[in-house]
Design an enzyme around this catalytic site. Structure first.
Site, PDB file in Angstrom:
ATOM      1  N   GLY A  88     -19.811  24.404  29.832  1.00  0.00           N
ATOM      2  CA  GLY A  88     -18.675  23.538  29.485  1.00  0.00           C
ATOM      3  C   GLY A  88     -18.874  22.893  28.118  1.00  0.00           C
ATOM      4  O   GLY A  88     -17.934  22.792  27.323  1.00  0.00           O
ATOM      5  N   TYR A  96     -34.313  29.763  43.721  1.00  0.00           N
ATOM      6  CA  TYR A  96     -34.477  30.051  42.280  1.00  0.00           C
ATOM      7  C   TYR A  96     -33.728  31.335  41.926  1.00  0.00           C
ATOM      8  O   TYR A  96     -32.898  31.356  41.021  1.00  0.00           O
ATOM      9  CB  TYR A  96     -35.960  30.185  41.974  1.00  0.00           C
ATOM     10  CG  TYR A  96     -36.314  30.423  40.527  1.00  0.00           C
ATOM     11  CD1 TYR A  96     -36.146  29.416  39.567  1.00  0.00           C
ATOM     12  CD2 TYR A  96     -36.864  31.637  40.115  1.00  0.00           C
ATOM     13  CE1 TYR A  96     -36.506  29.626  38.239  1.00  0.00           C
ATOM     14  CE2 TYR A  96     -37.234  31.854  38.795  1.00  0.00           C
ATOM     15  CZ  TYR A  96     -37.053  30.847  37.857  1.00  0.00           C
ATOM     16  OH  TYR A  96     -37.428  31.049  36.541  1.00  0.00           O
ATOM     17  N   ASN A 131     -22.255  22.950  33.600  1.00  0.00           N
ATOM     18  CA  ASN A 131     -22.094  21.851  32.639  1.00  0.00           C
ATOM     19  C   ASN A 131     -22.446  22.278  31.215  1.00  0.00           C
ATOM     20  O   ASN A 131     -21.763  21.909  30.259  1.00  0.00           O
ATOM     21  CB  ASN A 131     -22.962  20.657  33.055  1.00  0.00           C
ATOM     22  CG  ASN A 131     -22.421  19.976  34.312  1.00  0.00           C
ATOM     23  OD1 ASN A 131     -21.223  19.987  34.557  1.00  0.00           O
ATOM     24  ND2 ASN A 131     -23.304  19.396  35.106  1.00  0.00           N
TER      25      ASN A 131
HETATM   26  P1  NAD Z   1     -41.051  24.106  32.761  1.00  0.00           P
HETATM   27  O1  NAD Z   1     -41.070  23.567  34.138  1.00  0.00           O
HETATM   28  O2  NAD Z   1     -42.235  23.865  31.903  1.00  0.00           O
HETATM   29  O3  NAD Z   1     -39.780  23.577  31.968  1.00  0.00           O
HETATM   30  C1  NAD Z   1     -38.536  23.338  32.579  1.00  0.00           C
HETATM   31  C2  NAD Z   1     -37.997  22.019  32.041  1.00  0.00           C
HETATM   32  O4  NAD Z   1     -36.687  21.777  32.573  1.00  0.00           O
HETATM   33  C3  NAD Z   1     -38.862  20.824  32.442  1.00  0.00           C
HETATM   34  O5  NAD Z   1     -39.140  20.015  31.323  1.00  0.00           O
HETATM   35  C4  NAD Z   1     -37.999  20.074  33.460  1.00  0.00           C
HETATM   36  O6  NAD Z   1     -38.265  18.696  33.496  1.00  0.00           O
HETATM   37  C5  NAD Z   1     -36.603  20.425  32.969  1.00  0.00           C
HETATM   38  N1  NAD Z   1     -35.578  20.304  33.996  1.00  0.00           N
HETATM   39  C6  NAD Z   1     -35.561  20.884  35.229  1.00  0.00           C
HETATM   40  N2  NAD Z   1     -34.454  20.535  35.901  1.00  0.00           N
HETATM   41  C7  NAD Z   1     -33.741  19.729  35.061  1.00  0.00           C
HETATM   42  C8  NAD Z   1     -32.505  19.050  35.173  1.00  0.00           C
HETATM   43  N3  NAD Z   1     -31.772  19.113  36.282  1.00  0.00           N
HETATM   44  N4  NAD Z   1     -32.057  18.315  34.110  1.00  0.00           N
HETATM   45  C9  NAD Z   1     -32.791  18.241  32.985  1.00  0.00           C
HETATM   46  N5  NAD Z   1     -33.978  18.853  32.821  1.00  0.00           N
HETATM   47  C10 NAD Z   1     -34.448  19.586  33.855  1.00  0.00           C
HETATM   48  O7  NAD Z   1     -40.761  25.674  32.880  1.00  0.00           O
HETATM   49  P2  NAD Z   1     -40.695  26.796  31.755  1.00  0.00           P
HETATM   50  O8  NAD Z   1     -41.700  27.832  32.088  1.00  0.00           O
HETATM   51  O9  NAD Z   1     -40.698  26.194  30.411  1.00  0.00           O
HETATM   52  O10 NAD Z   1     -39.268  27.427  32.060  1.00  0.00           O
HETATM   53  C11 NAD Z   1     -38.144  27.131  31.238  1.00  0.00           C
HETATM   54  C12 NAD Z   1     -36.987  28.050  31.604  1.00  0.00           C
HETATM   55  O11 NAD Z   1     -37.370  29.411  31.402  1.00  0.00           O
HETATM   56  C13 NAD Z   1     -36.539  27.924  33.059  1.00  0.00           C
HETATM   57  O12 NAD Z   1     -35.132  28.017  33.099  1.00  0.00           O
HETATM   58  C14 NAD Z   1     -37.160  29.139  33.716  1.00  0.00           C
HETATM   59  O13 NAD Z   1     -36.393  29.582  34.809  1.00  0.00           O
HETATM   60  C15 NAD Z   1     -37.172  30.158  32.588  1.00  0.00           C
HETATM   61  N6  NAD Z   1     -38.213  31.163  32.776  1.00  0.00           N
HETATM   62  C16 NAD Z   1     -39.504  30.901  32.463  1.00  0.00           C
HETATM   63  C17 NAD Z   1     -40.476  31.883  32.660  1.00  0.00           C
HETATM   64  C18 NAD Z   1     -41.920  31.680  32.311  1.00  0.00           C
HETATM   65  O14 NAD Z   1     -42.731  32.601  32.521  1.00  0.00           O
HETATM   66  N7  NAD Z   1     -42.330  30.579  31.732  1.00  0.00           N
HETATM   67  C19 NAD Z   1     -40.113  33.121  33.217  1.00  0.00           C
HETATM   68  C20 NAD Z   1     -38.790  33.330  33.551  1.00  0.00           C
HETATM   69  C21 NAD Z   1     -37.835  32.356  33.302  1.00  0.00           C
END
Ligand code: NAD
Ligand code: UDP
Length: 319
Positions: free
Chosen positions: A107, A150, A104
């Site tokens: 898109g 994941y 999405n």
């Molecule tokens: P987080 O859980 O704090 O933030 C993720 C956010 O995405 C949350 O606010 C959640 O509510 C929102 N979310 C999840 N599914 C959703 C959906 N279907 N629709 C709308 N919102 C949705 O985690 P983060 O650590 O901030 O991670 C953010 C991104 O970075 C993620 O994609 C994660 O895979 C990636 N990432 C983070 C790390 C890390 O060390 N923090 C490492 C590798 C990758």
């Protein structure tokens, strides 16, 4: 620029919103609060240039007006099976955020003629057989383990991003993020940093899963955000690792946090709590980030931990 940031109410997303607004850009934040919190965006309410749409990215996305960039960060991110926010307990939502959410948001980028940046992860390397991990390594991932919801969603997301780039000509970027920490991490999501810091602040022994000999490399959030911005500003379409190459075992990390927080309670081993497929070693090779972006981390682990401990002291009060 006017940018869409998904996952805006999360840890990284909320810092991204601050960073882009600080540079004078307009930000549309999007989140469904599945693991993030409205409090992470409270300070932006009413701020010029910021708007927010509560929406699940797995459903069709409509954003009125022009967009110059889409940054897709929405996804549960904690592997801890003992936390309700961990992706082991949100398996379908995690796969949908990585698969349908990526479709999405790509898109949206295609329709708006916007640049696109995917938040990928070091997890795409799985339990790596190559160390440190370079972007050229294809990974060692079990496609059907409980962790795969994941890892495989993110691998699919990378593939779809490259397909939109190659087939539709979308101007895409892929950042492979290694363990990042800092203020606004969800205190209850069970990741090592919130767990260890809150335990240390409460004077409890730190819960070391397994024998603590597994390693991680921790990057402070401001460094990560800077790297993401520089990648978006670059013309690089292939994945770039962003992380701090300083590698520690989980046990060394526990000892360091106890030292900085002044906790005398030590640590205890919890072999049973280690999650399935927990990678044994993880360290980014950041040669490409250095070469292409001129980026490398600047905040030391100790400095970053002090700032994060200060945040969790306050967070514990309102928990
Ligand atoms: P987080 O859980 O704090 O933030 C993720 C956010 O995405 C949350 O606010 C959640 O509510 C929102 N979310 C999840 N599914 C959703 C959906 N279907 N629709 C709308 N919102 C949705 O985690 P983060 O650590 O901030 O991670 C953010 C991104 O970075 C993620 O994609 C994660 O895979 C990636 N990432 C983070 C790390 C890390 O060390 N923090 C490492 C590798 C990758
Ligand atoms: N870990 C731990 N105790 C905790 C939480 C995590 O020993 O209370 C370990 C976990 O088993 C893993 C490492 O710390 O080896 C990092 O876990 P985290 O949940 O932060 O995420 P990951 O790096 O695995 O994505």
């Amino acid at each position: 620029m006017r940018v869409l940031i998904t996952g805006a109410a999360g840890f990284l997303g909320s810092h991204l919103c601050d960073y882009f607004l600080g540079k004078g850009h307009q930000v549309v934040g999007m989140d469904n609060f599945i693991t993030g919190k409205p409090e992470n965006l409270e300070h932006l309410s009413g701020k010029q240039g910021f708007s927010f749409i509560r929406h699940d990215v797995s459903d069709y996305i409509f954003v009125p007006g022009d967009l110059d960039a889409v940054l897709h960060f929405a996804s549960p991110a904690s592997p801890n099976p003992n936390s309700p926010y961990g992706y082991f307990n949100l398996p379908i939502q995690t796969m949908k955020a990585g698969a349908l959410g990526t479709h999405n948001t790509l898109g949206v980028a295609l329709a708006k003629g916007a640049k696109y940046l995917l938040a990928s992860t070091s997890e795409i390397y799985g339990n790596p057989l190559e160390h440190p991990q370079r972007e050229s390594y294809w990974g060692n991932v079990d496609p059907i383990s409980t962790r795969s919801v994941y890892d495989e969603a993110k691998r699919f997301a990378e593939a779809l991003t490259m397909a939109y780039h190659r087939f539709h000509g979308v101007d895409t970027r892929i950042v492979r993020i290694f363990n990042t920490f800092g203020p606004r991490m969800n205190i209850d999501d069970g990741r090592i940093v919130p767990n260890f810091i809150t335990q240390a602040l409460e004077g409890k022994p730190l819960t070391v899963y397994g024998d603590g000999q597994q390693s991680r490399s921790f990057c402070y959030v401001t460094d990560l955000i800077e790297g993401v911005y520089q990648l978006l500003e670059s013309t690089e379409h292939y994945p770039v690792n962003i992380g701090n190459p300083q590698e520690l075992t989980v046990l060394e990390f526990a000892q360091l946090i106890n030292k900085i927080a002044g906790n005398d309670a030590g640590y205890e081993f919890n072999p049973a709590k280690r999650s399935e497929g927990d990678p044994q070693r993880r360290q980014p090779d950041i040669s490409r980030a250095k070469e292409i972006l001129g980026w490398e981390p600047e905040v030391t682990l100790e400095e970053g931990l002090r700032l994060t401990i200060d945040y969790f002291k306050d967070a514990l009060v309102t928990r």
